[in-house]
Design a protein around this motif. Structure first.
Motif, mmCIF file in Angstrom:
data_model
loop_
_atom_site.group_PDB
_atom_site.id
_atom_site.type_symbol
_atom_site.label_atom_id
_atom_site.label_comp_id
_atom_site.label_asym_id
_atom_site.label_seq_id
_atom_site.Cartn_x
_atom_site.Cartn_y
_atom_site.Cartn_z
ATOM 1 N N ASN A 495 0.850 -1.183 0.000
ATOM 2 C CA ASN A 495 0.000 0.000 0.000
ATOM 3 C C ASN A 495 0.889 1.237 0.000
ATOM 4 O O ASN A 495 1.938 1.250 0.656
ATOM 5 C CB ASN A 495 -0.908 0.043 1.238
ATOM 6 N N ASP A 496 0.510 2.237 -0.747
ATOM 7 C CA ASP A 496 1.209 3.521 -0.613
ATOM 8 C C ASP A 496 0.175 4.635 -0.525
ATOM 9 O O ASP A 496 -0.886 4.578 -1.155
ATOM 10 C CB ASP A 496 2.201 3.756 -1.751
ATOM 11 N N THR A 497 0.484 5.612 0.305
ATOM 12 C CA THR A 497 -0.414 6.743 0.515
ATOM 13 C C THR A 497 0.272 8.020 0.069
ATOM 14 O O THR A 497 1.501 8.158 0.175
ATOM 15 C CB THR A 497 -0.821 6.862 1.989
ATOM 16 N N ILE A 498 -0.539 8.948 -0.432
ATOM 17 C CA ILE A 498 -0.038 10.245 -0.887
ATOM 18 C C ILE A 498 -0.947 11.328 -0.314
ATOM 19 O O ILE A 498 -2.181 11.241 -0.404
ATOM 20 C CB ILE A 498 -0.035 10.330 -2.420
ATOM 21 N N ASP A 499 -0.355 12.339 0.287
ATOM 22 C CA ASP A 499 -1.092 13.493 0.798
ATOM 23 C C ASP A 499 -0.245 14.721 0.492
ATOM 24 O O ASP A 499 0.755 14.985 1.160
ATOM 25 C CB ASP A 499 -1.339 13.350 2.299
ATOM 26 N N GLN A 500 -0.638 15.495 -0.523
ATOM 27 C CA GLN A 500 0.207 16.577 -1.027
ATOM 28 C C GLN A 500 -0.595 17.842 -1.309
ATOM 29 O O GLN A 500 -1.797 17.796 -1.572
ATOM 30 C CB GLN A 500 0.900 16.137 -2.330
ATOM 31 N N ARG A 501 0.110 18.956 -1.237
ATOM 32 C CA ARG A 501 -0.431 20.242 -1.667
ATOM 33 C C ARG A 501 0.408 20.730 -2.833
ATOM 34 O O ARG A 501 1.643 20.678 -2.782
ATOM 35 C CB ARG A 501 -0.405 21.270 -0.536
ATOM 36 N N LYS A 502 -0.261 21.219 -3.894
ATOM 37 C CA LYS A 502 0.427 21.567 -5.138
ATOM 38 C C LYS A 502 0.164 23.021 -5.527
ATOM 39 O O LYS A 502 -0.958 23.521 -5.389
ATOM 40 C CB LYS A 502 -0.041 20.651 -6.280
ATOM 41 N N TYR A 503 1.210 23.665 -6.020
ATOM 42 C CA TYR A 503 1.119 25.023 -6.547
ATOM 43 C C TYR A 503 1.645 25.009 -7.979
ATOM 44 O O TYR A 503 2.761 24.520 -8.239
ATOM 45 C CB TYR A 503 1.954 26.002 -5.716
ATOM 46 N N ASN A 504 0.881 25.544 -8.891
ATOM 47 C CA ASN A 504 1.294 25.627 -10.293
ATOM 48 C C ASN A 504 1.042 27.033 -10.822
ATOM 49 O O ASN A 504 -0.059 27.569 -10.670
ATOM 50 C CB ASN A 504 0.521 24.633 -11.164
ATOM 51 N N HIS A 505 2.057 27.612 -11.431
ATOM 52 C CA HIS A 505 1.915 28.950 -12.013
ATOM 53 C C HIS A 505 2.545 28.937 -13.403
ATOM 54 O O HIS A 505 3.743 28.668 -13.543
ATOM 55 C CB HIS A 505 2.601 29.999 -11.132
ATOM 56 N N SER A 506 1.726 29.170 -14.426
ATOM 57 C CA SER A 506 2.231 29.161 -15.800
ATOM 58 C C SER A 506 1.862 30.459 -16.494
ATOM 59 O O SER A 506 0.793 31.029 -16.265
ATOM 60 C CB SER A 506 1.669 27.970 -16.579
ATOM 61 N N LYS A 507 2.773 30.935 -17.344
ATOM 62 C CA LYS A 507 2.552 32.170 -18.097
ATOM 63 C C LYS A 507 3.028 31.970 -19.538
ATOM 64 O O LYS A 507 3.951 31.201 -19.802
ATOM 65 C CB LYS A 507 3.309 33.338 -17.457
ATOM 66 N N LEU A 508 2.371 32.681 -20.427
ATOM 67 C CA LEU A 508 2.761 32.666 -21.837
ATOM 68 C C LEU A 508 2.687 34.084 -22.375
ATOM 69 O O LEU A 508 1.667 34.769 -22.211
ATOM 70 C CB LEU A 508 1.837 31.754 -22.655
ATOM 71 N N PHE A 509 3.773 34.538 -22.998
ATOM 72 C CA PHE A 509 3.786 35.867 -23.607
ATOM 73 C C PHE A 509 4.354 35.747 -25.020
ATOM 74 O O PHE A 509 5.419 35.178 -25.226
ATOM 75 C CB PHE A 509 4.636 36.844 -22.796
ATOM 76 N N THR A 510 3.608 36.285 -25.974
ATOM 77 C CA THR A 510 4.028 36.258 -27.376
ATOM 78 C C THR A 510 3.968 37.658 -27.951
ATOM 79 O O THR A 510 2.980 38.392 -27.748
ATOM 80 C CB THR A 510 3.120 35.321 -28.202
ATOM 81 N N PHE A 511 5.000 38.043 -28.670
ATOM 82 C CA PHE A 511 5.031 39.331 -29.361
ATOM 83 C C PHE A 511 5.455 39.080 -30.796
ATOM 84 O O PHE A 511 6.499 38.482 -31.053
ATOM 85 C CB PHE A 511 5.993 40.301 -28.677
ATOM 86 N N ASN A 512 4.634 39.520 -31.743
ATOM 87 C CA ASN A 512 4.899 39.317 -33.169
ATOM 88 C C ASN A 512 4.867 40.640 -33.913
ATOM 89 O O ASN A 512 4.042 41.516 -33.619
ATOM 90 C CB ASN A 512 3.840 38.408 -33.803
ATOM 91 N N GLY A 513 5.709 40.760 -34.880
ATOM 92 C CA GLY A 513 5.657 41.885 -35.804
ATOM 93 C C GLY A 513 5.868 41.375 -37.219
ATOM 94 O O GLY A 513 6.693 40.478 -37.454
ATOM 95 N N LYS A 514 5.127 41.914 -38.165
ATOM 96 C CA LYS A 514 5.233 41.420 -39.542
ATOM 97 C C LYS A 514 4.929 42.535 -40.530
ATOM 98 O O LYS A 514 4.037 43.360 -40.303
ATOM 99 C CB LYS A 514 4.265 40.255 -39.761
#
Length: 919
Positions: A495-514
């Motif tokens: 048997n295995d037990t898991i008890d966890q707290r998770k933090y996720n922070h993701s960002k996306l930045f795009t700059f285009n010129g044409k």
């Protein structure tokens, strides 16, 4: 069911017999001045009583025409030809008569005296590439919306979800007076604009903004419908309010009001419902290919970027929803249309509670195993969205356009799972009890600025574009799991037990010129140059803490990582285009130099690499004649991996299915081929449409799976070449005016070759689906309608790692949709879906259903209001169901969904015309 089919056949036969004694009209259309025959003139026959269109045809190349199979009655015949005055005459037709009009002389408008009045009340006109319907020529019930009006028009089909097919193609945009109405969601306009407010309905292929600006057709078209409102409806308001309630605890309420004053429009709407209506969204899911990721094409770099995010408000029937939506819209044009501004604000909130079961068969190189899972879930989401555009005509040769959109929202969810894995002999392998919870804040902001300039030399133009995109997701949640593993004798040995707290922070930045420059080299030949610079930065910070003595303060280093992924692209390209009236041909390529940088912030390490890519493209289309077209295109593009796929960290949201990022993952390159043909006869309402596509992927991003003897799976993204997918479609539809019936038939196939790896062994999967459908629609003005459709599909799948296991099954669906206008202003509607699914060795339960819905409504108070009683799922058989075939597993999912309930609703339609009020 047999009685219903017999009734339909009998009714159709009786109607056919009633037309046995018919009349005919014939003649020849000529030019009085030049004494020549006018070929392909339009001849329309309108009913004298209400000016509704009864029949129409087109003269042949000798100017001759003939209308046959006409019932007895008084009619108005209208003959039209470009640049000529309409010929209008009244005729009375009796059974068995054949009226010969002889030579009909049309007069050129240029020679008409100014005082001569020309009647312009044609029901259907073909103006160049635009098919225009006069709305008042098509009779619908009082207070009908624009969607019902479209259903009455030849060549346009609308399904129960609001999806519109015009001339055999799916309509992508519905405009109101040439402008978007809240959004590009077609049902926002069609279900909330009243039919009696519409003057014209225009169907056309909208050119791309660049083609409209340069005047050079680039072959990019969007099937569009424009609802042109009556002038007297543009100075006042109209709208509707609807309230409904019933068992079990069901409610469905909505309101919408539209204010018009000249070119200024203001609209507002609101809905609240727990009957499956989640707002004004079009429920046509374009992700029918079954992908879990959203792809966006960046023209500057030739890349397809995948953000691995689904629309939080794309409710697909899984669960029991409660939805609240609201919105405001404003648009205006001023200073002789030099300034054009519109903006929309929308609020959405969606709560969904659900539960379900999933059965999966996993195919391994030397064995099989089965997974059975039950889950209970709840989610709550809300979002505020603002979008709009401002366009200014700087002078006669240049313009500036600014487009913006953004949202801010929050999502929270909780899930409870129980699963069991069994081996090929149905012995237990593992079990898992798991609960998860998550809260996520999201934000996005996108802007686009476009400057366009025309030079004195015809065809010479320059376009400059600057674009910015930004998204931010910040979430935190909990994982609590107990996993048990069984030995060969059936006992739990671990048997295995898991008890966890998770933090996720993701960002996306795009700059285009044409910058794009077009230079004409001759009358119909052009060279197009472009150069673009693109920079995309994505980051993902994932942190996991284990529970310890009442706190989550023990950092789990295997599940923690902070990673950045940067891509810089310099791309230049040249294309040669020939733009003739009959055909258009473009060939060219972009050459892009990409610099990649991956940085592990926790380890303080990074590495760079460079790639040089060629992005060829070929486009060709040929117009044989109006509404008959053949097109071909090829496009090469790169699909970038997501930061989630490359980040070197484990993801254990499901501890028995652990994902590990692969920083060595390479971009994939797609070769996309597409051929399209359509042949549509506007007047005969006969259409043939065919499409075939093929996509070959080099270095495809696929999955490598490792499954141990205890059923624990570890997987990551890897590259492999040789995958492809295909699809083909052909349809034929026609109308038989004598029995007021439309018929159609279609054949559809799709499938492909997929590659993945299972326990280090290469697995090749071939899956194919073959489908065919036939149907018909009978209508009698606005008094009755019967829509019948049947479809059958055959699905196959086989994997190379275990070829003895072949999945094959049939699916049959039938639909009958009816509407009857009864005496005393009652309306009866009914629709039934019959779904029959073949059992398989793994999925051996009965999943057949008959979903029958019906309603009875009464029109009240001079037909400005209606009272309706409706029952959803009368037989109480609705089940949420989905069956998927993937690379080395087959899954069947059943889930909670809306079942039988009844509803009583009251609707009030209101309007006020300021011009009429003044009178």
């Amino acid at each position: 069911m047999p009685k219903l089919i017999f009734l339909t056949i009998s009714l159709t036969f009786a109607l056919h017999c009633s037309f046995a004694q018919t009349a005919a009209v014939s003649g020849t259309v000529t030019d009085t001045a030049n004494q020549k025959k006018l070929q392909y003139a339009v001849i329309s026959l309108l009913q004298k009583s209400d000016s509704s269109l009864y029949k129409f045809t087109r003269a042949d190349k000798n100017g001759d025409f003939s209308l046959t199979g006409i019932k007895e009655g008084l009619f108005t015949i209208i003959i039209s030809y470009p640049s000529f005055a309409d010929y209008v005459d009244d005729v009375e037709l009796k059974p068995g008569t054949d009226i010969k009009l002889g030579n009909i002389n049309l007069i050129n408008k240029s020679v008409l005296l100014e005082e001569i009045v020309i009647r312009q009340n044609n029901a259907v006109r073909l103006k160049g590439d635009t098919l225009e319907y006069t709305a008042d020529s098509f009779k619908v019930r009082a207070n009908a919306n624009a969607e019902e009006l479209l259903k009455a028009m030849p060549g346009i089909q609308v399904d129960k979800n609001g999806k519109i097919i015009a001339q055999g193609q799916e309509v992508q945009k519905v405009l109101v007076d040439g402008e978007e109405f809240f959004s590009d969601d077609p049902t926002v306009a069609t279900r909330n604009i009243r039919a009696d407010a519409v003057d014209k309905v225009q169907v056309f292929d909208k050119k791309s903004d660049q083609a409209a600006f340069t005047g050079i057709d680039d072959g990019e078209k969007t099937k569009t419908i424009n609802l042109k409102l009556k002038e007297d409806k543009k100075n006042g308001y109209f709208g509707k309010v609807s309230a409904g309630g019933g068992l079990k605890d069901k409610f469905n309420n909505e309101a919408m009001v539209n204010f018009f004053k000249g070119k200024r429009k203001i609209a507002a709407f609101g809905t609240m419902s727990n009957t499956g209506q989640t707002g004004l969204n079009w429920q046509d899911n374009r992700q029918y290919l079954g992908t879990d990721e959203n792809f966006e094409y960046d023209e500057n770099s030739g890349f397809f970027y995948s953000f691995a995010q689904n629309d939080a408000f794309d409710f697909n029937g899984n669960g029991l929803p409660k939805a609240w939506t609201g919105g405001l819209h404003f648009s205006n044009k001023w200073d002789d249309n030099k300034h054009n501004f519109n903006a929309s604000y929308m609020y959405k909130k969606l709560d969904v509670a659900g539960d379900g079961e999933t059965k999966t068969q996993y195919i391994l190189p030397d064995t099989l195993y089965y997974m059975n899972q039950r889950n209970t879930n709840f989610s709550q989401r809300y979002r505020n969205t603002l979008s709009g555009k401002y366009e200014i005509q700087l002078d006669s040769s240049s313009s500036l356009k600014i487009v913006f959109s953004g949202y801010k929202g929050h999502t929270k969810s909780s899930n409870i799972f129980y699963s069991e894995a069994l081996n090929e002999d149905s012995d237990p392998v593992n079990t898992s009890h798991r609960t998860t919870s998550n809260a996520n804040d999201e934000a996005s902001m996108n802007t686009n600025i476009i400057y366009r300039k025309k030079f004195k030399k015809t065809g010479r133009t320059i376009t400059a574009t600057v674009e910015q995109k930004y998204t931010d997701n910040d979430s935190q949640g909990y994982l609590d799991a107990l996993n048990s593993y069984f030995g060969e004798t059936g006992e739990i040995f671990q048997n295995d037990t898991i008890d966890q707290r998770k933090y996720n922070h993701s960002k996306l930045f795009t700059f285009n010129g044409k910058v794009t420059y077009t230079e004409p080299v001759s009358k119909d030949n052009y060279i197009i140059f472009n150069y673009g610079l693109s920079n995309t930065t994505s980051s993902a910070d994932r942190t996991t803490y284990n529970y310890n003595n009442g706190k989550y303060d023990v950092l789990d280093t295997l599940l923690t990582n902070d990673y950045d992924f940067l891509v810089t692209t310099n791309a230049g390209g040249v294309a040669y285009r020939i733009a003739k009236k009959k055909y258009n041909f473009t060939i060219g390529s972009d050459l892009a130099s990409q610099t990649y940088k991956q940085k592990d912030n926790l380890k303080d390490s990074s590495f760079r690499y460079n790639r040089l890519n060629l992005f060829p493209k070929i486009n060709f289309f040929y117009n044989f004649k109006p509404q008959t077209r053949l097109s071909f295109n090829y496009n090469g593009s790169t699909q970038q991996p997501t930061i989630q796929q490359i980040q070197p960290v484990q993801e254990n949201n499901d501890p028995l299915n652990i994902f590990i990022g692969n920083p060595d993952l390479e971009p994939a390159f797609n070769h996309r081929f597409n051929v399209y043909f359509n042949d549509y006869k506007v007047l005969k309402q006969r259409g043939i449409f065919a499409n075939a596509s093929f996509n070959l992927t080099e270095n495809a991003i696929t999955t490598s799976n490792t499954v141990d003897k205890y059923g624990k799976r570890v997987y990551q993204s890897v590259n492999s070449s040789g995958t492809y997918n295909y699809s083909s479609y052909i349809s034929y539809n026609m109308e038989v005016p004598s029995i007021k019936t439309r018929f159609f038939a279609d054949i559809n196939t799709y499938g492909g070759k997929g590659i993945n790896f299972v326990n280090l062994e290469k697995n090749i999967t071939h899956n194919n689906t073959y489908a065919a459908g036939v149907g018909g629609y009978f209508s009698k003005e606005n008094k009755m309608g019967i829509n019948l459709r049947t479809n059958v599909s055959y699905n196959t799948s086989v994997s190379s790692i275990y070829e003895a296991i072949k999945t094959k099954y049939w699916v049959y669906t039938y639909n009958i949709d009816t509407y009857f206008a009864l005496p005393y202003k009652f309306d009866l509607s009914s629709d039934a879906d019959f779904n029959f699914r073949q059992k398989t060795n793994v999925f051996d339960q009965n999943r057949n259903t008959i979903i029958w819905n019906a309603s009875l409504s009464k029109r009240l108070f001079k037909e400005t209001c209606s009272l309706k009683f409706s029952i959803n799922d009368i037989l109480n058989q609705n089940i949420g169901f989905r069956r998927d075939i993937q690379s080395n597993f087959i899954t069947e999912n059943t889930y909670a969904t809306l079942r039988r309930f009844w509803l009583v609703s009251f609707t009030w339609n209101f309007s006020k015309n300021n011009a009429q009020a003044k009178n």
